[in-house]
Design a protein around this motif. Structure first.
Motif, short mmCIF file in Angstrom:
data_model
loop_
_atom_site.label_atom_id
_atom_site.label_comp_id
_atom_site.label_asym_id
_atom_site.label_seq_id
_atom_site.Cartn_x
_atom_site.Cartn_y
_atom_site.Cartn_z
N GLY A 22 1.04 20.09 -41.85
CA GLY A 22 0.30 18.87 -41.57
C GLY A 22 0.45 18.39 -40.15
N LEU A 23 -0.64 17.86 -39.61
CA LEU A 23 -0.65 17.26 -38.28
C LEU A 23 -1.25 15.87 -38.38
CD1 LEU A 23 -2.06 20.20 -36.10
CD2 LEU A 23 0.31 19.46 -36.27
N ASN A 24 -0.58 14.90 -37.78
CA ASN A 24 -1.12 13.55 -37.71
C ASN A 24 -2.31 13.55 -36.75
OD1 ASN A 24 -0.84 10.65 -36.13
ND2 ASN A 24 -0.65 10.54 -38.35
N ILE A 25 -3.37 12.92 -37.14
CA ILE A 25 -4.60 12.90 -36.33
C ILE A 25 -4.69 11.59 -35.57
CG2 ILE A 25 -7.11 12.89 -36.43
CD1 ILE A 25 -6.88 14.61 -38.95
N GLN A 26 -4.80 11.69 -34.24
CA GLN A 26 -5.03 10.52 -33.41
C GLN A 26 -6.53 10.21 -33.30
OE1 GLN A 26 -2.01 12.24 -32.78
NE2 GLN A 26 -1.40 10.29 -33.63
N TYR A 42 -10.05 17.85 -33.78
CA TYR A 42 -9.20 16.67 -33.83
C TYR A 42 -8.30 16.62 -32.60
CZ TYR A 42 -10.21 17.13 -38.85
OH TYR A 42 -10.82 17.26 -40.07
N ARG A 43 -7.66 15.47 -32.40
CA ARG A 43 -6.63 15.33 -31.37
C ARG A 43 -5.32 14.91 -32.05
NH1 ARG A 43 -7.50 14.96 -26.31
NH2 ARG A 43 -9.54 13.99 -26.51
N ASN A 44 -4.23 15.58 -31.64
CA ASN A 44 -2.88 15.31 -32.15
C ASN A 44 -1.96 15.14 -30.95
OD1 ASN A 44 -0.15 17.01 -32.66
ND2 ASN A 44 -0.64 15.78 -34.45
N GLY A 48 -2.21 18.51 -29.03
CA GLY A 48 -3.42 18.21 -28.27
C GLY A 48 -4.65 18.38 -29.14
N VAL A 49 -5.75 18.81 -28.53
CA VAL A 49 -6.99 19.04 -29.28
C VAL A 49 -6.82 20.32 -30.09
CG1 VAL A 49 -9.45 19.55 -29.08
CG2 VAL A 49 -8.39 17.87 -27.55
N PHE A 50 -7.23 20.26 -31.37
CA PHE A 50 -7.19 21.48 -32.19
C PHE A 50 -8.48 21.60 -32.98
CE2 PHE A 50 -5.18 18.32 -34.90
CZ PHE A 50 -5.53 18.65 -36.20
N MET A 51 -8.86 22.87 -33.24
CA MET A 51 -10.10 23.18 -33.94
C MET A 51 -9.79 23.85 -35.26
SD MET A 51 -13.21 25.73 -32.85
CE MET A 51 -12.44 27.22 -33.46
#
Length: 85
Positions: A22-26, A42-44, A48-51
């Motif tokens: 899991g990654l928290n989404i900013q 998304y940005r974390n 950073g930015v991930f696709m």
């Protein structure tokens, strides 16, 4: 499309749902249903930015160098005229 998130998480499920990452989404930067897959960006804070494609992380800004390094090796391995400049 930019949304700021307070406590939203992206969860990637593996091994018949017995493991998840899991990654928290900013920010949600983009979501799109293409003719072939669900594309999301998304940005974390950490990665950073991930696709993602169909719910699986494909590449992140933090570790994209690993991806690009690995896709160069097949071409370099089979080219007989590689030169170091």
């Amino acid at each position: 499309m930019m949304h700021e998130m307070a406590d939203l998480w992206f969860n990637e499920h593996h091994v018949l749902n017995s493991v998840k990452f899991g990654l928290n989404i900013q920010e949600i930067l983009h979501t799109e249903k293409t003719p072939f897959q669900q594309l999301e960006m998304y940005r974390n804070d950490t990665f950073g930015v991930f696709m993602t494609l169909d719910g699986f992380i494909q590449v992140t800004e933090k570790d994209e160098f690993v991806y690009h390094d690995m896709i160069c090796h097949p071409a370099l391995a089979v080219n007989p005229n590689i030169k170091k400049y």
